[in-house]
Motif scaffolding. Structure first.
Motif, PDB file in Angstrom:
ATOM      1  N   GLN A  49      51.458  43.246  47.043  1.00 40.81           N
ATOM      2  CA  GLN A  49      50.738  43.268  48.321  1.00 40.81           C
ATOM      3  C   GLN A  49      51.663  43.043  49.511  1.00 40.81           C
ATOM      4  O   GLN A  49      51.303  43.376  50.650  1.00 40.81           O
ATOM      5  N   ASN A  50      52.848  42.515  49.269  1.00 38.26           N
ATOM      6  CA  ASN A  50      53.797  42.321  50.367  1.00 38.26           C
ATOM      7  C   ASN A  50      54.196  43.650  51.008  1.00 38.26           C
ATOM      8  O   ASN A  50      54.559  43.691  52.181  1.00 38.26           O
ATOM      9  N   LEU A  51      54.167  44.723  50.247  1.00 36.68           N
ATOM     10  CA  LEU A  51      54.514  46.034  50.789  1.00 36.68           C
ATOM     11  C   LEU A  51      53.575  46.429  51.922  1.00 36.68           C
ATOM     12  O   LEU A  51      53.964  47.175  52.830  1.00 36.68           O
ATOM     13  N   PHE A  52      52.338  45.916  51.866  1.00 39.00           N
ATOM     14  CA  PHE A  52      51.353  46.275  52.879  1.00 39.00           C
ATOM     15  C   PHE A  52      51.263  45.223  53.981  1.00 39.00           C
ATOM     16  O   PHE A  52      50.437  45.352  54.893  1.00 39.00           O
ATOM     17  N   LEU A  53      52.124  44.207  53.893  1.00 42.69           N
ATOM     18  CA  LEU A  53      52.185  43.185  54.936  1.00 42.69           C
ATOM     19  C   LEU A  53      53.495  43.233  55.712  1.00 42.69           C
ATOM     20  O   LEU A  53      53.590  42.659  56.800  1.00 42.69           O
ATOM     21  N   ASN A  54      54.481  43.912  55.148  1.00 42.34           N
ATOM     22  CA  ASN A  54      55.813  43.949  55.754  1.00 42.34           C
ATOM     23  C   ASN A  54      56.132  45.333  56.293  1.00 42.34           C
ATOM     24  O   ASN A  54      55.483  46.324  55.929  1.00 42.34           O
ATOM     25  N   ASP A  55      57.137  45.390  57.146  1.00 44.02           N
ATOM     26  CA  ASP A  55      57.558  46.686  57.662  1.00 44.02           C
ATOM     27  C   ASP A  55      58.498  47.380  56.679  1.00 44.02           C
ATOM     28  O   ASP A  55      58.736  46.902  55.564  1.00 44.02           O
ATOM     29  N   PHE A  56      59.041  48.497  57.116  1.00 45.26           N
ATOM     30  CA  PHE A  56      59.884  49.338  56.262  1.00 45.26           C
ATOM     31  C   PHE A  56      61.113  48.603  55.754  1.00 45.26           C
ATOM     32  O   PHE A  56      61.658  48.933  54.706  1.00 45.26           O
TER      33      PHE A  56
END
Length: 945
Positions: A49-56
């Motif tokens: 889920q961190n992928l959808f909370l962090n930028d590129f």
């Protein structure tokens, strides 16, 4: 709609592989370092889920320093690459090449809507080999363009099927289009622009309207002469759905970035912070610059920031003519294509929509971006360009009768582009080749000089790197990052004075605080690292610790969410013996980032300093929950479990040490501690194996050598211990415990009293007050029957340790023995240490006395010189081992792909007070009592002789 034949797909794929196969030999360069190497979101230990909370780049979107580029699906593909090959570049580059081939096939399908079979294939071939695509295909971060393009084209192709018989709306393709647009946007922001392309297609291609027709229709409705036809109403309904979908996606996107634009400075985009009219003139001039790159991609550069393109500051600047010519050409093409409804006009208007609409987010015309020119953002606009070129080729071939000439020119163009692309790909082999090739195109960009310096720095070629960093300061004297790089390089060259001067120059260039204005909005986040770097440099001087702390606090005051400042200050406060304040600093940092394993690790180290082992172990476990392969947390938590002495923790400590040695197979400390655990569990074979492995990896490893010798001694393999002790003493000639153990073995098992005496005397030469060595030397004299010397020696020993009762008793025994021999008329001393024969049992008792007092299981403690009758030594623990505290990165450099390119440092030694468990203390007391009993029996026997 003509389909794509498998032969055409095979041709495009083969051409792509031919042009880009050498990209498989390239590494991670430029922005790849931050997006791949330094991005924790790729690691399986990071929650998905961190992928959808962090930028590129792996920075939380909530943080002000975030780039605000939200591309979770692209990062997900990086994560899949990591699962397949971890950080091996080949798989990343291979997937990029295959994605480019897929885009080419989809683009050919798109072209079939507008062009005939041959012309559309020409457009797709030109797109496949265009040199401007090198950055998007060979640079791993260019995958965002590739994925977004796939879903952009797929969304458009789906939309083309939304028109049913009699202008009826087919909703399934529209729903699919909206879904694919959302997916494209999650790959890269420009994906949302396909909605505009669909609108242009619907109005001017599917419905066949022209601008005159639209104006006339609107005029009639306004005058009340007629209403909108059914077909027009259906078209309006579809457009409303598309527009509403676009607005919803935009609203979600704004919510994701929390209504904040990223912070860019004049070093990233000089025109963005320039005044009117320089800002408007420069941004408009960049449009023909990008167009020229598509038309003539002969001079390509990986970085167009800073001074690459000087500002257009006046309307009299001749470059404005290029801007004017660009708008005239674009306006002319748009005007003619919108006035007519024939196929040629439809082709041109679709080509223009592909060029203009996807480029709008990167144009700087509506909001500033973090670059001046970036070749990878031309990936989608180049599709429209290729359609225009192919359409022109078709006109030359069929309308003007230049078939052979046009095919010859197209063949030359395709060949030249393919060769250029192949050669350009080699530039991306390494950071050094990439940035030196860029310097050939532009020498006025300080960032390029900095990046070549970084590449040399990574090769530890600091002298050459310094020359490039200094050149960067000359090209751009106010470049804060360049001065920071100079300072860091001076530090690496151990030239601290020059390093401090460079950091002070960088600090003086920082924007001044303006009352009432938020400081963070006027400075690049990485530039604040100058305070961290300067503080890290001066805190090496213990007299300047307060000055360093002031710098950390200043950085925090400028950016309250500056996590690294809290981390570095916490380390400094520990050094200043202020553990409570250090804990507060780490807790504040954890408020900003509670998912940072390093912070939990640092907090555990503070707990150890505050003698809170239970809390320390809890925080170590939190770090390992977040990152199960956190090497320092594995090591230190296992060490903490081992030191606790609790048998129930021993298996877990062993498991963690085993995990640690898998992560660090060349670190001898892990094997040493596994050996110590095995010794605790009386697993002598395993302990011997681990100790030998530690010594193999680190010859001269003091603790491992001594404990290996001790293991042999305790296993009745004393003679095997001697070679190990010789190796120990060769590396560490004054090792007291090793000399005592060797002397004991020589005297009791080799009967070599001279060798034993030499060992004890060597100790006394460097440490005359060593009671243990002195007493053992007295025993040697007694064994050699030099009773007067033994008496004198024991008297001196008693003077050194007057409260040791066993020395007093031994002195009484020697004196009693001397009195008994005198009374019997026997000489008290004979030359060479030989006297009257003694009873064999008595000699053995003397040996047992010395053996009981000479050695035991070693357990070394600092400043502990207490003598016990039973155990001569204490077990020696790890010294200068990897009991480390995680430290902040010592330096940071500037710019995306620069500051984040530096890996985190290992840290500094952490002194930890060792403590015995209750069980260990009880074991020692039992051994002491047993030895005292045996000692009393020996004394009675000696006295009765």
């Amino acid at each position: 709609m003509a389909v794509v034949l498998w032969k055409e797909a095979f041709l495009l794929t083969g051409l792509v592989l031919g042009c880009f196969w050498n990209s498989l030999l390239c590494g991670f360069v430029f922005d790849d370092v931050s997006a791949i190497l330094d991005n924790k979101d790729l690691r399986p230990s990071t929650p998905i889920q961190n992928l959808f909370l962090n930028d590129f780049w792996g920075t939380p979107m909530s943080e002000e320093r975030s780039h605000k580029s939200y591309r979770p699906l692209t990062v997900l593909t990086f994560r899949l690459n990591y699962l397949l090959s971890q950080l091996t570049p080949l798989s990343y580059h291979l997937l990029n090449v295959l994605l480019h081939a897929a885009v080419c096939v989809l683009f050919l399908r798109f072209c079939r809507l507008l062009l005939d079979r041959k012309t559309s294939l020409v457009a797709a071939l030109l797109f496949a080999v265009h040199p401007v695509h090198t950055e998007a295909v060979t640079g791993v971060v260019g995958r965002a363009e590739l994925l977004s393009s796939i879903f952009l084209l797929a969304a458009f192709l789906a939309y083309t099927k939304s028109k049913g018989p009699d202008h009826a709306i087919v909703w399934t393709p529209i729903i699919l289009t909206v879904f694919l647009v959302a997916v494209a946007t999650l790959c890269k922001e420009q994906g949302i622009t396909v909605i505009g392309i669909c609108c242009v297609y619907e109005v001017f291609v599917a419905q066949g309207f022209t601008l005159p027709m639209l104006f006339e229709m609107v005029g009639q409705v306004v005058r009340g002469k007629s209403g909108f036809p059914y077909a027009v109403l259906q078209t309006l309904l579809k457009l409303v759905v598309l527009v509403i979908s676009t607005l919803l996606l935009v609203i979600v996107r704004v919510q994701v970035i929390q209504s904040q634009l990223p912070v860019f400075t004049r070093f990233d985009n000089p025109a963005a912070v320039s005044s009117t009219p320089a800002r408007q003139l420069t941004f408009n001039y960049l449009l023909p610059v990008n167009g020229w790159l598509l038309l003539n991609p002969s001079e390509l550069c990986c970085d167009w920031t800073m001074g690459t393109i000087p500002l257009v500051e006046s309307v009299l600047d001749l470059r404005n003519l290029a801007t004017l010519a660009f708008y005239v050409l674009l306006g002319t093409l748009a005007y003619h294509s919108l006035r007519h409804s024939h196929n040629s006009a439809k082709t041109v208007i679709m080509a223009l929509s592909l060029i203009v609409l996807p480029f709008i987010p990167a144009s700087n015309l509506f909001f500033p971006v973090g670059f001046v020119v970036a070749e990878r953002v031309l990936y989608v606009p180049s599709m429209g360009f290729c359609v225009l070129v192919a359409h022109g080729f078709k006109s030359l071939t069929y309308r003007w009768g230049l078939k052979k000439m046009s095919w010859l020119l197209m063949g030359i163009l395709l060949t030249a582009h393919a060769v250029k692309t192949f050669n350009r790909t080699w530039d991306w082999e390494s950071e050094y080749t990439l940035f030196t090739s860029a310097l050939k195109v532009n020498k006025n960009n300080a960032k390029l000089w900095n990046n070549v310096g970084h590449a040399l720095e990574n090769q530890h070629n600091y002298e050459r790197a310094l020359r490039y960093f200094l050149q960067a300061t000359r090209v751009q004297p106010d470049d804060i990052g360049a001065h920071m790089n100079v300072g860091r390089t001076y530090k690496n060259l151990n030239r601290s004075k020059e390093a401090e001067e460079a950091y002070l120059v960088a600090k003086s260039l920082m924007p001044q605080i303006i009352p009432g204005k938020k400081y963070a909005t006027r400075v690049a986040p990485n530039h604040l690292n100058v305070y961290i770097n300067l503080a890290n440099l001066i805190r090496a001087n213990d007299s300047r610790l307060e000055e360093a702390d002031q710098l950390y606090r200043q950085a925090i005051s400028m950016r309250p969410d500056f996590k690294q400042a809290y981390i570095s200050r916490g380390e400094l406060l520990l050094k200043m013996n202020k553990p409570n304040e250090a804990r507060d600093a780490y807790l504040r940092a954890l408020e900003l980032d509670h998912t940072n394993a390093d912070l939990w690790y640092n907090l555990a180290i503070v707990n150890i300093e505050m003698k809170e082992p239970t809390e320390a172990l809890r925080n170590f476990n939190r770090a390992l929950d977040l990152n199960p392969r956190h090497k320092l947390a594995l090591f230190n938590s296992a060490l903490l479990m081992q030191e606790s002495g609790e048998a129930k923790l021993r298996p877990e400590a062993n498991r963690r040490f085993l995990t640690y040695v898998k992560e660090e197979p060349d670190d001898a400390n892990g094997y040493f501690n596994l050996g110590m655990l095995a010794m605790d569990a009386n697993e002598n074979e395993a302990a011997e194996s681990w100790m030998r492995q530690a010594v193999r990896l680190q010859p001269g490893f003091r603790s491992a050598l001594f404990n290996l010798a001790l293991l042999y001694s305790q296993s009745q393999r004393e003679l095997e211990a001697l070679p190990v002790l010789d190796e120990l003493l060769w590396h560490h000639p004054e090792h007291v415990k090793g000399l005592i153990l060797k002397g004991d073995i020589l005297m009791n098992h080799r009967k070599d009293t001279q060798g034993a005496r030499a060992c004890f005397q060597r100790i006394l030469r460097t440490d005359p007050n060593n009671v243990q060595a002195k007493h053992n030397l007295c025993v040697v004299y007694f064994e050699e029957r030099d009773l007067p010397q033994a008496e004198h020696c024991l008297e001196e020993t008693l003077a050194m340790a007057p409260h040791e009762e066993y020395i007093r008793r031994h002195l009484a025994i020697v004196r009693g023995k001397m009195a008994a021999m005198s009374a019997a008329g026997q000489p008290v001393l004979s030359a060479g240490g030989t006297g009257l024969p003694e009873n064999q049992q008595q000699q053995q008792q003397h040996q047992q006395l010395q053996q009981q007092e000479g050695h035991g299981k070693a357990e070394e403690e600092e400043n502990d010189e207490e003598w016990r009758a039973a155990a001569a030594g204490t077990r020696e623990g790890a010294e200068n081992e990897k009991n480390l505290r995680k430290s902040s990165p010592a330096e940071s450099s500037g710019g995306p792909g620069q500051g984040q390119a530096k890996k985190l440092g290992a840290g500094q030694p952490d002194r930890r007070t060792k403590s015995k468990s209750t069980k260990e203390i009880k074991d020692i007391e039992k051994k002491r009592e047993a030895a005292l009993k045996r000692l009393e029996e020996i004394e009675r026997l000696l006295s009765s002789d």
